[in-house]
Design an enzyme around this catalytic site. Sequence first.
Site, PDB file in Angstrom:
ATOM      1  N   GLY A   1      13.453   6.066   7.643  1.00 22.84           N
ATOM      2  CA  GLY A   1      13.081   5.944   6.233  1.00 22.84           C
ATOM      3  C   GLY A   1      12.441   4.587   6.019  1.00 22.84           C
ATOM      4  O   GLY A   1      11.889   3.999   6.950  1.00 22.84           O
TER       5      GLY A   1
ATOM      6  N   ALA B   1      19.249   8.799  18.068  1.00 23.26           N
ATOM      7  CA  ALA B   1      19.231   9.991  17.205  1.00 23.26           C
ATOM      8  C   ALA B   1      20.146   9.745  16.020  1.00 23.26           C
ATOM      9  O   ALA B   1      21.104   8.976  16.108  1.00 23.26           O
ATOM     10  CB  ALA B   1      19.706  11.204  17.998  1.00 23.26           C
TER      11      ALA B   1
ATOM     12  N   GLU C   1      12.003  -5.351   8.783  1.00 18.86           N
ATOM     13  CA  GLU C   1      12.958  -5.861   7.808  1.00 18.86           C
ATOM     14  C   GLU C   1      14.270  -6.123   8.539  1.00 18.86           C
ATOM     15  O   GLU C   1      14.621  -5.415   9.476  1.00 18.86           O
ATOM     16  CB  GLU C   1      13.144  -4.857   6.669  1.00 18.86           C
ATOM     17  CG  GLU C   1      11.929  -4.816   5.770  1.00 18.86           C
ATOM     18  CD  GLU C   1      12.036  -3.812   4.644  1.00 18.86           C
ATOM     19  OE1 GLU C   1      13.155  -3.460   4.239  1.00 18.86           O
ATOM     20  OE2 GLU C   1      10.983  -3.381   4.165  1.00 18.86           O
TER      21      GLU C   1
ATOM     22  N   THR D   1       0.868  -1.185   0.000  1.00 20.51           N
ATOM     23  CA  THR D   1       0.000   0.000   0.000  1.00 20.51           C
ATOM     24  C   THR D   1       0.903   1.233   0.000  1.00 20.51           C
ATOM     25  O   THR D   1       1.023   1.923   1.005  1.00 20.51           O
ATOM     26  CB  THR D   1      -0.929   0.029   1.235  1.00 20.51           C
ATOM     27  OG1 THR D   1      -0.130  -0.177   2.420  1.00 20.51           O
ATOM     28  CG2 THR D   1      -1.990  -1.038   1.172  1.00 20.51           C
TER      29      THR D   1
ATOM     30  N   CYS E   1       7.832   1.856   5.147  1.00 21.32           N
ATOM     31  CA  CYS E   1       6.701   1.795   6.088  1.00 21.32           C
ATOM     32  C   CYS E   1       6.475   3.072   6.874  1.00 21.32           C
ATOM     33  O   CYS E   1       5.485   3.760   6.671  1.00 21.32           O
ATOM     34  CB  CYS E   1       6.889   0.608   7.031  1.00 21.32           C
ATOM     35  SG  CYS E   1       7.054  -0.937   6.139  1.00 21.32           S
TER      36      CYS E   1
ATOM     37  N   LEU F   1       6.221  -7.108  11.458  1.00 19.62           N
ATOM     38  CA  LEU F   1       7.619  -7.536  11.269  1.00 19.62           C
ATOM     39  C   LEU F   1       8.513  -6.369  10.863  1.00 19.62           C
ATOM     40  O   LEU F   1       8.084  -5.411  10.224  1.00 19.62           O
ATOM     41  CB  LEU F   1       7.715  -8.668  10.249  1.00 19.62           C
ATOM     42  CG  LEU F   1       7.425  -8.414   8.773  1.00 19.62           C
ATOM     43  CD1 LEU F   1       8.585  -7.761   8.050  1.00 19.62           C
ATOM     44  CD2 LEU F   1       7.090  -9.731   8.110  1.00 19.62           C
TER      45      LEU F   1
HETATM   46  C1  UGA Z   1       8.737  -0.797  10.789  1.00 23.80           C
HETATM   47  C2  UGA Z   1       8.232  -1.229  12.167  1.00 23.80           C
HETATM   48  O1  UGA Z   1       9.317  -1.202  13.110  1.00 23.80           O
HETATM   49  C3  UGA Z   1       7.632  -2.630  12.113  1.00 23.80           C
HETATM   50  O2  UGA Z   1       7.095  -2.994  13.373  1.00 23.80           O
HETATM   51  C4  UGA Z   1       6.519  -2.638  11.054  1.00 23.80           C
HETATM   52  O3  UGA Z   1       5.954  -3.928  10.926  1.00 23.80           O
HETATM   53  C5  UGA Z   1       7.102  -2.218   9.722  1.00 23.80           C
HETATM   54  O4  UGA Z   1       7.678  -0.901   9.844  1.00 23.80           O
HETATM   55  C6  UGA Z   1       5.986  -2.221   8.725  1.00 23.80           C
HETATM   56  O5  UGA Z   1       5.088  -1.374   8.828  1.00 23.80           O
HETATM   57  O6  UGA Z   1       5.931  -3.114   7.884  1.00 23.80           O
HETATM   58  P1  UGA Z   1      10.949  -1.340   9.369  1.00 23.80           P
HETATM   59  O7  UGA Z   1      10.417  -0.385   8.351  1.00 23.80           O
HETATM   60  O8  UGA Z   1      11.507  -2.646   8.937  1.00 23.80           O
HETATM   61  O9  UGA Z   1       9.810  -1.679  10.447  1.00 23.80           O
HETATM   62  O10 UGA Z   1      12.123  -0.551  10.121  1.00 23.80           O
HETATM   63  P2  UGA Z   1      12.433  -0.059  11.591  1.00 23.80           P
HETATM   64  O11 UGA Z   1      13.332  -1.003  12.261  1.00 23.80           O
HETATM   65  O12 UGA Z   1      11.198   0.355  12.287  1.00 23.80           O
HETATM   66  O13 UGA Z   1      13.285   1.255  11.251  1.00 23.80           O
HETATM   67  C7  UGA Z   1      12.671   2.347  10.569  1.00 23.80           C
HETATM   68  C8  UGA Z   1      13.650   3.478  10.391  1.00 23.80           C
HETATM   69  O14 UGA Z   1      13.883   4.132  11.635  1.00 23.80           O
HETATM   70  C9  UGA Z   1      15.034   3.097   9.860  1.00 23.80           C
HETATM   71  O15 UGA Z   1      15.405   4.045   8.867  1.00 23.80           O
HETATM   72  C10 UGA Z   1      15.915   3.192  11.078  1.00 23.80           C
HETATM   73  O16 UGA Z   1      17.246   3.485  10.747  1.00 23.80           O
HETATM   74  C11 UGA Z   1      15.271   4.329  11.835  1.00 23.80           C
HETATM   75  N1  UGA Z   1      15.533   4.344  13.287  1.00 23.80           N
HETATM   76  C12 UGA Z   1      15.120   3.311  14.081  1.00 23.80           C
HETATM   77  C13 UGA Z   1      16.178   5.432  13.860  1.00 23.80           C
HETATM   78  O17 UGA Z   1      16.557   6.403  13.173  1.00 23.80           O
HETATM   79  N2  UGA Z   1      16.389   5.429  15.209  1.00 23.80           N
HETATM   80  C14 UGA Z   1      15.997   4.422  16.010  1.00 23.80           C
HETATM   81  O18 UGA Z   1      16.215   4.488  17.240  1.00 23.80           O
HETATM   82  C15 UGA Z   1      15.346   3.329  15.420  1.00 23.80           C
END
Ligand code: UGA
Length: 437
Positions: free
Chosen positions: A261, A256, A152, A85, A264, A150
């Site tokens: 990005g 921080a 990635e 989506t 999702c 989940l």
């Molecule tokens: C995210 C959610 O964490 C999942 O629970 C959800 O299922 C998924 O989206 C989805 O909607 O399908 P994901 O996109 O794999 O998962 O990535 P995240 O681990 O959440 O990280 C997202 C972004 O935040 C990355 O760019 C990461 O570098 C950044 N981030 C994460 C930070 O800048 N600081 C943090 O402390 C944590």
Amino acid sequence: MRISVIGCGYLGAVHAACMAKLGHDVVGIDVDARKIDELQAGRAPFFEPALPELLEEVLATGRLKFTSSMADAKGAEVHFLCVGTPQRKGEYAADMQYVDSAFMSLLDSLEPGNVVVGKSTVPVGTAARLADILAARRPDAVLAWNPEFLREGFAVKDTLSPDRFVYGVPHGEGGSRATSALDEVYSTPLSLGTRRLVADYGTAELVKAAANSFLATKISFINAMAEVCEVTGADVTVLADAIGMDERIGRTFLNAGIGFGGGCLPKDIRAFMARAGELGADQALTFLREVDDINVRRRIRVVELTRRLVGGSLLGKRITVLGAAFKPNSDDVRDSPALNIAAQLQLQGAEVTVTDPQAITGAQARFPELAYERDTSAAMSSADALLLLTEWEEYKALTPHHAASLVRTKNILDGRNVLDRDMWRAGGWNYKGIGRP
Ligand code: UGA
């Protein structure tokens, strides 16, 4: 159980393989024949740790097959909708065309008693709308909404042993039938203690939007604190450690850096705002606009910090960007802050070389104007500044001594605050972190 999984992208391919691992007979269906050929040959069409091994294991059992024919969904008792989506072009709202077309084409394959389970992240109200269509066309089938959480990079683990299951089901007999079917699908993780919550459709849809909004807010909160730290000389990493010790706050997702990005978080908070606006509740979510703004501001800030790091002008400066994926252990470059920063630097006159252990092919397709180099040492050669923008283990393990032997000028920007600042400074480097003195 006999299961079909419609859509074999990041979500569906992993879901299909994991359902087979749980002992079910699974058919994975996708309109992209190339993706199906890859999966059927046991090759994951994207980088996801543990997925290639799992595919090999379950394909060998004969319990998993992939096809591009929707007719092959016939015979399954439970059908999972796992299509994307994405954000609509030029708008905040989610593009529902893939969900709608997958659902409509599935209708012909449904049999009495079947359960259709939506896993895609959708605007609240979607399940009720699709349930109405189902009631008109296949009154003997039932719809449930079972959002996916989940991450990635941890997709296999998160699918096989998630924190929780949320089932959105209708009232009455249909709801009980859908709940029993999902309990049977997930009987192994449930027996191992995974919690499950049964709710109405709208609540289940909102759980997903709320969870991703909370995570995005947490990241933007700490990045806003980083902005304040930068003007006061305080250290956001110590601040995060300290507030994270309060168990009501928690330390996770308080890193921080260059912001969030991926496919999702950014699009989900925008789609949530758009949907709230349609429902007349836009005021409730105006804070998400600020969350988004803080996030976008990080990218601009890193460009400015880089300009300062190299002496005030980017023109002709050789910049090496370490990491192109939106996060480590993924080759996903959708809305990757690292790539966005690389492109901005290049536009402002720098000569940018991007390296990444997994994401170069995807990055090249999105930003062909950037230079790419697979070998990390070669990428760092003669650089005026190194920018660590995706915290892959191999970049965290770089040593100031080795890096110094490759670059032209010892400037490093640690966009994820993962390097040992003192060690790099002791090695003679001009080190800059995010929100740190
Ligand atoms: C995210 C959610 O964490 C999942 O629970 C959800 O299922 C998924 O989206 C989805 O909607 O399908 P994901 O996109 O794999 O998962 O990535 P995240 O681990 O959440 O990280 C997202 C972004 O935040 C990355 O760019 C990461 O570098 C950044 N981030 C994460 C930070 O800048 N600081 C943090 O402390 C944590």
